[in-house]
Design an enzyme around this catalytic site. Structure first.
Site, mmCIF file in Angstrom:
data_model
loop_
_atom_site.group_PDB
_atom_site.id
_atom_site.type_symbol
_atom_site.label_atom_id
_atom_site.label_comp_id
_atom_site.label_asym_id
_atom_site.label_seq_id
_atom_site.Cartn_x
_atom_site.Cartn_y
_atom_site.Cartn_z
ATOM 1 N N SER A 10 16.896 8.690 33.466
ATOM 2 C CA SER A 10 15.367 9.205 33.957
ATOM 3 C C SER A 10 14.662 8.346 34.617
ATOM 4 C CB SER A 10 14.945 9.698 32.197
ATOM 5 O OG SER A 10 15.254 9.083 31.485
ATOM 6 N N ASN A 86 24.978 3.407 32.809
ATOM 7 C CA ASN A 86 24.098 2.262 33.356
ATOM 8 C C ASN A 86 23.070 2.585 31.539
ATOM 9 O OD1 ASN A 86 21.507 1.760 34.459
ATOM 10 N ND2 ASN A 86 20.966 3.928 33.106
ATOM 11 N N TYR A 151 22.406 -7.283 21.552
ATOM 12 C CA TYR A 151 22.950 -6.662 22.804
ATOM 13 C C TYR A 151 23.827 -7.711 23.731
ATOM 14 C CZ TYR A 151 20.895 -5.855 28.069
ATOM 15 O OH TYR A 151 20.701 -5.771 29.045
HETATM 16 P P1 NAD Z 1 15.137 1.165 30.779
HETATM 17 O O1 NAD Z 1 15.033 0.747 29.473
HETATM 18 O O2 NAD Z 1 14.117 1.172 31.815
HETATM 19 O O3 NAD Z 1 16.267 2.525 31.271
HETATM 20 C C1 NAD Z 1 17.520 2.310 29.941
HETATM 21 C C2 NAD Z 1 17.682 4.054 30.059
HETATM 22 O O4 NAD Z 1 18.629 4.306 28.820
HETATM 23 C C3 NAD Z 1 16.472 5.382 30.193
HETATM 24 O O5 NAD Z 1 16.158 5.979 30.622
HETATM 25 C C4 NAD Z 1 17.186 5.479 27.681
HETATM 26 O O6 NAD Z 1 16.392 6.843 28.465
HETATM 27 C C5 NAD Z 1 18.603 5.233 28.579
HETATM 28 N N1 NAD Z 1 19.256 5.896 27.459
HETATM 29 C C6 NAD Z 1 18.913 4.971 26.418
HETATM 30 N N2 NAD Z 1 19.362 5.298 25.398
HETATM 31 C C7 NAD Z 1 20.232 6.783 25.565
HETATM 32 C C8 NAD Z 1 21.343 7.464 24.931
HETATM 33 N N3 NAD Z 1 21.471 7.310 23.841
HETATM 34 N N4 NAD Z 1 21.818 7.969 25.590
HETATM 35 C C9 NAD Z 1 21.373 8.544 26.921
HETATM 36 N N5 NAD Z 1 20.350 7.829 27.847
HETATM 37 C C10 NAD Z 1 19.788 6.945 27.417
HETATM 38 O O7 NAD Z 1 15.886 0.056 31.184
HETATM 39 P P2 NAD Z 1 16.466 -0.166 33.008
HETATM 40 O O8 NAD Z 1 16.382 -1.678 32.857
HETATM 41 O O9 NAD Z 1 16.639 0.447 34.144
HETATM 42 O O10 NAD Z 1 18.403 -0.621 31.992
HETATM 43 C C11 NAD Z 1 19.337 -0.075 32.493
HETATM 44 C C12 NAD Z 1 20.710 -1.185 31.787
HETATM 45 O O11 NAD Z 1 20.838 -1.968 32.785
HETATM 46 C C13 NAD Z 1 20.602 -0.819 30.895
HETATM 47 O O12 NAD Z 1 22.286 -0.801 30.614
HETATM 48 C C14 NAD Z 1 20.462 -2.143 30.822
HETATM 49 O O13 NAD Z 1 21.007 -3.355 29.397
HETATM 50 C C15 NAD Z 1 20.742 -2.890 31.753
HETATM 51 N N6 NAD Z 1 20.682 -4.152 32.545
HETATM 52 C C16 NAD Z 1 18.403 -4.336 33.032
HETATM 53 C C17 NAD Z 1 18.100 -5.381 32.622
HETATM 54 C C18 NAD Z 1 16.725 -5.391 33.294
HETATM 55 O O14 NAD Z 1 16.343 -6.712 33.394
HETATM 56 N N7 NAD Z 1 15.633 -4.470 33.167
HETATM 57 C C19 NAD Z 1 19.014 -6.927 32.955
HETATM 58 C C20 NAD Z 1 20.342 -7.070 32.875
HETATM 59 C C21 NAD Z 1 21.285 -4.992 32.462
#
Ligand code: NAD
Length: 242
Positions: A10, A86, A151
């Site tokens: 989303s 993701n 994490y």
């Molecule tokens: P974000 O918080 O914008 O998105 C995370 C998404 O996961 C959201 O849409 C949220 O609603 C969804 N989510 C969380 N719990 C959930 C559940 N129980 N069921 C269904 N959906 C769920 O963050 P992002 O940066 O877009 O993160 C996406 C992925 O990338 C994650 O796995 C995160 O760990 C990884 N990541 C992000 C970064 C960064 O710097 N942003 C760095 C390394 C890894």
């Protein structure tokens, strides 16, 4: 065209991936949990440009909901060609303050979800002798992050899942890889101050934070590739070089 299921789509990285893959013509099922409004907005936006995407509500920390989602997709589309794990949460806390509840929430959302989503799609992929699983990990899975121990453990677990599963499913022509982003400009980093961001840029050889499109490009490449499996690929601007 390939059918792609992506969790947590989303907003942030998941949203970027879902939008662009739908525009490429893939049949995309975008999972969301609490953010129904954002998911509907994403669907509307794409429809207004003449593209389509399916949205599906499920809490991926609950195995039963994952199984129901996969069953729904398989009933409707017959195949899942690509699974993108993701969805994830982050949390910054001193190691000594992390409770069992914090641990369970982190591991269930970030790791158990990827394990059981992969298990749920595996039979279909094995039957088709074709499949691609992409796990969104983090640089902290490779090098660890202070005050993010739970994490970091969840993401190191994701990388372990990737490597073991790549070996087990490779003979069925199923590729399993991790993408381990560096710091990406999404809500997950909204607590960073201007100074934090400047510091990050200084520490990053390419001189900038990552954008969601940097991760999408990597996903697109992995979907199209035919000979990469069991790898942890890290688009991080050189912030972490191992
Ligand atoms: P974000 O918080 O914008 O998105 C995370 C998404 O996961 C959201 O849409 C949220 O609603 C969804 N989510 C969380 N719990 C959930 C559940 N129980 N069921 C269904 N959906 C769920 O963050 P992002 O940066 O877009 O993160 C996406 C992925 O990338 C994650 O796995 C995160 O760990 C990884 N990541 C992000 C970064 C960064 O710097 N942003 C760095 C390394 C890894």
């Amino acid at each position: 065209m390939k059918t792609i299921l992506i969790t947590g789509a989303s907003r942030g990285i998941g949203r970027e991936i879902a939008i662009n893959l739908a525009k490429e013509g893939y049949k995309v099922i975008a999972n969301y949990n609490k953010s129904e409004k954002e998911a509907l907005k994403l669907q509307k936006e794409l429809q207004s440009e003449g593209f389509s995407i399916e949205i599906y509500k499920a809490d991926v920390s609950k195995t039963e909901e994952i199984k129901q989602m996969v069953e729904y997709v398989l009933n409707k589309y017959k195949n899942i060609d690509v699974l993108i794990n993701n969805a994830g949460i982050s949390d910054t806390k001193l190691f000594t303050d992390i409770t069992e509840e914090d641990w369970d929430k982190m591991i269930n959302t970030n790791l158990k979800s990827a394990f059981f989503a992969s298990q749920s799609v595996a039979s279909n992929m094995i039957h088709n002798k074709n499949g691609c699983i992409i796990n969104i990990s983090s640089v902290y899975g490779m090098v660890g992050g202070a005050c993010e121990v739970h994490y970091s453990v969840s993401k190191a677990g994701i990388d372990g899942l990737t490597k073991a599963l790549a070996k087990e499913l490779g003979p069925s022509n199923i590729r399993v890889n991790s993408i381990a982003p560096g710091a990406i400009n999404t809500d997950m980093n909204k607590n960073l101050t201007k100074e934090d961001i400047e510091e990050l840029k200084k520490e990053t050889p390419l001189g900038r934070m990552g954008e969601t499109k940097d991760i999408y490009k990597c996903v697109k490449w992995l979907i199209e590739d035919e000979y990469t499996t069991g790898q942890v690929i890290s688009p991080n601007g050189g912030w972490v070089i191992v």
